[in-house]
Write a protein that holds these residues in place. Structure first.
Motif, PDB file in Angstrom:
ATOM      1  N   TRP A  50       0.835  -1.206   0.000  1.00 46.14           N
ATOM      2  CA  TRP A  50       0.000   0.000   0.000  1.00 46.14           C
ATOM      3  C   TRP A  50       0.869   1.256   0.000  1.00 46.14           C
ATOM      4  O   TRP A  50       0.596   2.208  -0.726  1.00 46.14           O
ATOM      5  CB  TRP A  50      -0.916  -0.009   1.222  1.00 46.14           C
ATOM      6  CG  TRP A  50      -1.868   1.149   1.258  1.00 46.14           C
ATOM      7  CD1 TRP A  50      -1.628   2.393   1.811  1.00 46.14           C
ATOM      8  CD2 TRP A  50      -3.192   1.205   0.734  1.00 46.14           C
ATOM      9  NE1 TRP A  50      -2.718   3.195   1.650  1.00 46.14           N
ATOM     10  CE2 TRP A  50      -3.693   2.492   0.991  1.00 46.14           C
ATOM     11  CE3 TRP A  50      -3.988   0.278   0.070  1.00 46.14           C
ATOM     12  CZ2 TRP A  50      -4.970   2.882   0.621  1.00 46.14           C
ATOM     13  CZ3 TRP A  50      -5.256   0.679  -0.305  1.00 46.14           C
ATOM     14  CH2 TRP A  50      -5.729   1.968  -0.035  1.00 46.14           C
ATOM     15  N   VAL A  74      -2.125   2.732   5.315  1.00 48.36           N
ATOM     16  CA  VAL A  74      -2.389   1.412   5.862  1.00 48.36           C
ATOM     17  C   VAL A  74      -1.117   0.955   6.545  1.00 48.36           C
ATOM     18  O   VAL A  74      -0.026   1.074   5.987  1.00 48.36           O
ATOM     19  CB  VAL A  74      -2.813   0.421   4.752  1.00 48.36           C
ATOM     20  CG1 VAL A  74      -2.859  -0.997   5.278  1.00 48.36           C
ATOM     21  CG2 VAL A  74      -4.160   0.818   4.176  1.00 48.36           C
ATOM     22  N   LEU A  86      -5.994   0.929   9.252  1.00 46.93           N
ATOM     23  CA  LEU A  86      -6.194   2.068   8.371  1.00 46.93           C
ATOM     24  C   LEU A  86      -6.081   3.347   9.195  1.00 46.93           C
ATOM     25  O   LEU A  86      -6.629   3.432  10.292  1.00 46.93           O
ATOM     26  CB  LEU A  86      -7.598   1.982   7.760  1.00 46.93           C
ATOM     27  CG  LEU A  86      -8.089   3.158   6.934  1.00 46.93           C
ATOM     28  CD1 LEU A  86      -7.332   3.214   5.618  1.00 46.93           C
ATOM     29  CD2 LEU A  86      -9.575   3.013   6.666  1.00 46.93           C
ATOM     30  N   THR A 171      -7.013  -4.686  -0.252  1.00 42.82           N
ATOM     31  CA  THR A 171      -7.034  -3.656   0.793  1.00 42.82           C
ATOM     32  C   THR A 171      -7.936  -2.498   0.381  1.00 42.82           C
ATOM     33  O   THR A 171      -8.751  -2.018   1.181  1.00 42.82           O
ATOM     34  CB  THR A 171      -5.602  -3.155   1.104  1.00 42.82           C
ATOM     35  OG1 THR A 171      -4.795  -4.282   1.485  1.00 42.82           O
ATOM     36  CG2 THR A 171      -5.606  -2.130   2.211  1.00 42.82           C
ATOM     37  N   VAL A 175     -11.205  -1.058   2.308  1.00 38.50           N
ATOM     38  CA  VAL A 175     -11.290   0.359   2.691  1.00 38.50           C
ATOM     39  C   VAL A 175     -12.569   0.968   2.127  1.00 38.50           C
ATOM     40  O   VAL A 175     -13.307   1.660   2.836  1.00 38.50           O
ATOM     41  CB  VAL A 175     -10.043   1.139   2.213  1.00 38.50           C
ATOM     42  CG1 VAL A 175     -10.241   2.636   2.345  1.00 38.50           C
ATOM     43  CG2 VAL A 175      -8.803   0.690   2.981  1.00 38.50           C
TER      44      VAL A 175
END
Length: 191
Positions: A50, A74, A86, A171, A175
């Motif tokens: 990320w 992240v 997060l 991810t 999110v």
């Protein structure tokens, strides 16, 4: 997540993100396990994948976020290191605060451009001599409990890029599923 745009602008003919990953392959290796070059734990792998996919490392990023969010990162839960966490930086305007702020106090600036998705970017105002400035930035932390973690295979080459892309994709999907309600609750309705 702009996977198609990354492929179209790829200097390696495969993935723009892959070029960034390739230049940072050592970050995907468990240095405690050398010389075997064992891949990272899935949580740390997701964190590194990320981080590389977003500004300031990759700009424009593979992942983009709403204009009203200033930063989306992240990482891992620092206390236990067992969860993907997060962290979002979210500016709040005076009307969104419980405290009554005097009207004369300077608030966030709303730049001239608006966004098609309806979210407004807020910029820090210049400080003035004739009145105080009060800008509020909220940090939201949330454990991504439902994220699918990728167990990386080979810690180098095309397999590493594919695993990192998949990790970022999973991810981002989590999110997008979990963050909007949290942000609505924090921003509240204008008072």
């Amino acid at each position: 997540m702009d996977r198609k745009g990354g492929e179209e602008r790829a200097s390696d003919g495969y993935s723009r993100y892959g070029s960034y990953v390739g230049a940072r392959e050592e970050r995907f290796q468990d240095h405690w396990a050398k010389p075997e070059q064992k891949p990272l734990d899935p949580i740390y792998f997701a964190n590194v994948a990320w981080e590389i996919a977003t500004p300031p490392v990759m700009s424009p990023g593979l992942v983009d976020w709403r204009a009203d969010l200033h930063k989306v990162t992240v990482g891992y839960d620092e206390e236990y290191g067992r969860d993907l966490m997060l962290t979002v930086e979210l500016p709040l305007e005076h009307h969104q605060l419980a405290a009554k702020i005097p009207y004369t106090y300077q608030d966030w600036d709303r730049p001239y451009r608006s966004y098609e998705d309806g979210f407004q970017f807020l910029a820090q105002p210049g400080t003035r001599h004739d009145r105080p400035t009060l800008i509020t930035m909220v940090t939201v932390r949330h454990i991504l409990g439902s994220v699918t973690l990728v167990t990386p295979g080979k810690p180098t080459g095309r397999q590493l890029v594919d695993d990192a892309l998949l990790s970022v994709e999973y991810t981002a999907a989590t999110v997008n599923a979990e963050l909007p309600e949290i942000i609505r609750n924090v921003q509240g309705e204008p008072r």
